[in-house]
Motif scaffolding. Sequence first.
Motif, PDB file in Angstrom:
ATOM      1  N   TYR A 125       0.831  -1.209   0.000  1.00 17.37           N
ATOM      2  CA  TYR A 125       0.000   0.000   0.000  1.00 17.37           C
ATOM      3  C   TYR A 125       0.861   1.253   0.000  1.00 17.37           C
ATOM      4  CZ  TYR A 125       1.012   0.367   5.038  1.00 17.37           C
ATOM      5  OH  TYR A 125       1.629   0.489   6.258  1.00 17.37           O
ATOM      6  N   LEU A 126       0.229   2.366  -0.382  1.00 17.05           N
ATOM      7  CA  LEU A 126       0.855   3.689  -0.303  1.00 17.05           C
ATOM      8  C   LEU A 126       0.424   4.334   1.004  1.00 17.05           C
ATOM      9  CD1 LEU A 126       0.159   5.036  -3.916  1.00 17.05           C
ATOM     10  CD2 LEU A 126       2.170   3.795  -3.097  1.00 17.05           C
ATOM     11  N   ASP A 127       1.401   4.749   1.807  1.00 21.65           N
ATOM     12  CA  ASP A 127       1.101   5.407   3.071  1.00 21.65           C
ATOM     13  C   ASP A 127       0.972   6.910   2.813  1.00 21.65           C
ATOM     14  OD1 ASP A 127       0.901   6.383   5.587  1.00 21.65           O
ATOM     15  OD2 ASP A 127       2.623   5.345   6.407  1.00 21.65           O
ATOM     16  N   LEU A 128      -0.268   7.402   2.784  1.00 21.37           N
ATOM     17  CA  LEU A 128      -0.527   8.821   2.523  1.00 21.37           C
ATOM     18  C   LEU A 128      -0.911   9.563   3.799  1.00 21.37           C
ATOM     19  CD1 LEU A 128      -2.518   8.676  -0.846  1.00 21.37           C
ATOM     20  CD2 LEU A 128      -0.057   8.859  -0.475  1.00 21.37           C
ATOM     21  N   MET A 129      -0.389   9.121   4.918  1.00 18.92           N
ATOM     22  CA  MET A 129      -0.724   9.774   6.182  1.00 18.92           C
ATOM     23  C   MET A 129      -0.087  11.150   6.303  1.00 18.92           C
ATOM     24  SD  MET A 129      -2.758   7.657   7.499  1.00 18.92           S
ATOM     25  CE  MET A 129      -2.955   8.257   9.169  1.00 18.92           C
ATOM     26  N   ASN A 130       1.058  11.343   5.634  1.00 21.22           N
ATOM     27  CA  ASN A 130       1.757  12.630   5.772  1.00 21.22           C
ATOM     28  C   ASN A 130       2.282  13.131   4.441  1.00 21.22           C
ATOM     29  OD1 ASN A 130       1.843  12.907   8.819  1.00 21.22           O
ATOM     30  ND2 ASN A 130       2.843  10.926   8.569  1.00 21.22           N
ATOM     31  N   THR A 131       1.723  12.659   3.322  1.00 21.01           N
ATOM     32  CA  THR A 131       2.293  12.970   2.020  1.00 21.01           C
ATOM     33  C   THR A 131       1.372  13.867   1.217  1.00 21.01           C
ATOM     34  OG1 THR A 131       3.329  10.801   2.050  1.00 21.01           O
ATOM     35  CG2 THR A 131       3.319  11.957  -0.046  1.00 21.01           C
ATOM     36  N   GLY A 132       1.532  15.165   1.369  1.00 22.71           N
ATOM     37  CA  GLY A 132       0.784  16.102   0.548  1.00 22.71           C
ATOM     38  C   GLY A 132      -0.712  16.102   0.793  1.00 22.71           C
ATOM     39  N   THR A 133      -1.149  15.553   1.926  1.00 17.81           N
ATOM     40  CA  THR A 133      -2.584  15.483   2.192  1.00 17.81           C
ATOM     41  C   THR A 133      -3.136  16.864   2.504  1.00 17.81           C
ATOM     42  OG1 THR A 133      -2.054  14.895   4.466  1.00 17.81           O
ATOM     43  CG2 THR A 133      -2.584  13.105   2.973  1.00 17.81           C
ATOM     44  N   LYS A 134      -4.384  17.094   2.100  1.00 13.95           N
ATOM     45  CA  LYS A 134      -5.003  18.410   2.251  1.00 13.95           C
ATOM     46  C   LYS A 134      -5.768  18.552   3.547  1.00 13.95           C
ATOM     47  CE  LYS A 134      -7.598  19.148  -1.155  1.00 13.95           C
ATOM     48  NZ  LYS A 134      -8.395  19.595  -2.282  1.00 13.95           N
ATOM     49  N   THR A 135      -6.423  17.506   3.987  1.00 14.56           N
ATOM     50  CA  THR A 135      -7.251  17.578   5.180  1.00 14.56           C
ATOM     51  C   THR A 135      -7.043  16.326   6.003  1.00 14.56           C
ATOM     52  OG1 THR A 135      -9.117  16.467   4.128  1.00 14.56           O
ATOM     53  CG2 THR A 135      -9.001  18.858   3.879  1.00 14.56           C
TER      54      THR A 135
ATOM     55  N   ARG B 139      -4.588   8.641   4.771  1.00 13.69           N
ATOM     56  CA  ARG B 139      -5.118   7.299   4.567  1.00 13.69           C
ATOM     57  C   ARG B 139      -4.041   6.358   4.036  1.00 13.69           C
ATOM     58  NH1 ARG B 139      -5.749  10.528   0.389  1.00 13.69           N
ATOM     59  NH2 ARG B 139      -5.939   9.771  -1.759  1.00 13.69           N
ATOM     60  N   GLN B 140      -4.377   5.099   3.976  1.00 12.49           N
ATOM     61  CA  GLN B 140      -3.534   4.075   3.371  1.00 12.49           C
ATOM     62  C   GLN B 140      -4.258   3.567   2.133  1.00 12.49           C
ATOM     63  OE1 GLN B 140      -3.331   1.427   6.720  1.00 12.49           O
ATOM     64  NE2 GLN B 140      -1.488   2.366   7.556  1.00 12.49           N
ATOM     65  N   VAL B 141      -3.576   3.595   0.990  1.00  9.30           N
ATOM     66  CA  VAL B 141      -4.203   3.214  -0.274  1.00  9.30           C
ATOM     67  C   VAL B 141      -3.545   1.946  -0.795  1.00  9.30           C
ATOM     68  CG1 VAL B 141      -4.720   3.916  -2.636  1.00  9.30           C
ATOM     69  CG2 VAL B 141      -4.699   5.620  -0.800  1.00  9.30           C
ATOM     70  N   PRO B 142      -4.245   0.816  -0.796  1.00  8.41           N
ATOM     71  CA  PRO B 142      -3.676  -0.423  -1.330  1.00  8.41           C
ATOM     72  C   PRO B 142      -3.283  -0.260  -2.796  1.00  8.41           C
ATOM     73  CG  PRO B 142      -5.656  -0.878  -0.061  1.00  8.41           C
ATOM     74  CD  PRO B 142      -5.591   0.605  -0.212  1.00  8.41           C
ATOM     75  N   ILE B 143      -2.182  -0.917  -3.179  1.00 11.42           N
ATOM     76  CA  ILE B 143      -1.691  -0.844  -4.557  1.00 11.42           C
ATOM     77  C   ILE B 143      -2.464  -1.848  -5.407  1.00 11.42           C
ATOM     78  CG2 ILE B 143       0.326  -1.157  -6.044  1.00 11.42           C
ATOM     79  CD1 ILE B 143       2.047  -0.311  -3.646  1.00 11.42           C
ATOM     80  N   HIS B 144      -3.057  -1.370  -6.460  1.00 10.11           N
ATOM     81  CA  HIS B 144      -3.897  -2.197  -7.335  1.00 10.11           C
ATOM     82  C   HIS B 144      -3.050  -3.309  -7.981  1.00 10.11           C
ATOM     83  CE1 HIS B 144      -6.642  -3.302 -10.614  1.00 10.11           C
ATOM     84  NE2 HIS B 144      -7.599  -2.676  -9.929  1.00 10.11           N
ATOM     85  N   PRO B 145      -3.608  -4.512  -8.146  1.00  7.77           N
ATOM     86  CA  PRO B 145      -2.870  -5.622  -8.770  1.00  7.77           C
ATOM     87  C   PRO B 145      -2.284  -5.274 -10.136  1.00  7.77           C
ATOM     88  CG  PRO B 145      -4.895  -6.436  -7.772  1.00  7.77           C
ATOM     89  CD  PRO B 145      -4.942  -4.944  -7.660  1.00  7.77           C
ATOM     90  N   GLU B 146      -2.961  -4.412 -10.921  1.00  8.19           N
ATOM     91  CA  GLU B 146      -2.428  -4.050 -12.234  1.00  8.19           C
ATOM     92  C   GLU B 146      -1.117  -3.287 -12.113  1.00  8.19           C
ATOM     93  OE1 GLU B 146      -2.931  -4.832 -15.182  1.00  8.19           O
ATOM     94  OE2 GLU B 146      -4.914  -5.733 -15.235  1.00  8.19           O
TER      95      GLU B 146
END
Length: 560
Positions: free
Chosen positions: A413-423, A428-435
Amino acid sequence: MPRCQGVQRRKESTNYRLRVKVPTDLLTHYHPRKEITKSLGTSDYRTACDRARVERVKLDQEFAEVRAKLAAQAHLRTSLTPTEVDRLCALVHHSMIQADEDMRASGMAVDDLWFQRMAAHHEEVEQVYRLALARGDVSVVASALEDWLQGHGIELDPSSQEYRTLAYAFLKSVIRAAEVQAKRHRGEVVDTPPTPAPLPGPAPVQTTAEGELTLSGLFEKWKDENAQRVAPKSLQEFTATIRRFTELHGDLPLSRITKALVRDFKDALLKCPAASHLPIKHRGKSIRELIALAEKDRTLSRLSTRTVNDKWLGFLCAVLSWGTANGYLENNPASNVKATVSKVQDKARVPYSIEDVNFILRFPIFTKGERPRAGGGEAAKWLPLLALFTGARLGELGKLQVGDVRHERDVWYLDLMNTGTKTQGSKRQVPIHPELIRLGFLEYVEARRKAGGDGALFPDRAGKPLDTEAWSKWWGRYARSHGIEDRRKVFHSFRHTVKDGLRDSGVPFDLRSALQGHAVPGVGEGYGQGFALQVLAEAMAKLQYPGLALSHILPVGSKG
């Protein structure tokens, strides 16, 4: 010609000046000055009068802005009584339960497996809250409490005992609401309680020095009669509307509110950035400051015509209509003032269609290994693919570090807890799509790890994270030069494509919102730990684009 009020010659000079007394209600702010003097820079009386009229308009605007700022400061709460603590907690409890009922009443289009998983999720969240309560750990609701306080214009020192008392009571209210949600999920009948009374604020100045009722005074009377029948969120929007109008024009007597002023309010709103696209640090700015910000940053999305008409102008019209019906005004100056809606709605951004995406995936960056310098090397290939299969914002993807690509419980997954988030809702944590995994994204990450440790995943020439604003402009130029001519179709269009794709793939609304970082106001899942990573991964894997062609894309490291 008639004498111009306040225009007089300066001592020992042939030039004229304008002298204006400071309004009585602003004397404290301007102390020790009791009048304001403006040089008119001319010895011709007629010219001086013309310039004086312009200066008076500027001063009226200045006085209005000062009044608005003073009003905002007056409404900013830094302390709470026990009654106010109880009221805040009752409001959040009701908001969560009402949102849950609205969701169920509208129908939950989920299969049996998803419904069972939601039940497990309710139990997990309730356990988390109860464990936190047992330990006295209020951090589990800290972000939600912060948002709730901001929405009510309250600032509290997080280190104070007052904050601690409120946070503990807030946690208990959230637990009670989570219990209701869990019971409803088991099929038990639990009615939503009546809407609590809104949090009382300091009474604004309701009349002028001459005793005439002002707009804020009318609004207070409107609230006295209507607040119990309006949802808390709607009441906040009504309040924001009146505040914005008074920021622009001042807290005017009702007799001075004209259709022209309402029209000017409409025009100003159309220039304002949408709050959902605005960083938190800017959300406390006045309407004039927001317009200046939007003019400086053209990438900010403006309020839509529908939002201006249905919300802002609609709320103002409703209050003034009530005032007219109750004899406070002779007529409603906001009646029939609307922003023009074209028959064919001209959207600022539209999704890429599957045909567009297939066309884009035939660009040389995908078929010939082309890596334009301004495209940031491998970023030119991977950012569009990541956007297509995550729905994340460019600001989030472009600032990823190698260490933000993580593996946990068999999920990448991509850890977006502190990466350019607006609010807060964007964290959040975004799982990496199988593709993406099939196309070699993990191999690219490993290559970056070997080359630069845990540095930028998509570095610029200096090794720092990409300047995503510049990169977005490059993408626009590059896409148009290769055949995407519709200027409404920009990099952000990928996000809209994913939104449509998740919905068409049967992913439930709350999971779509969690994956894309959209807040779901009032829904209990927004307060706490959120969905389990495995649940999010299964939802992400459902994302499919019928007709999408990927077989021609070059693997990692190929140059054609």
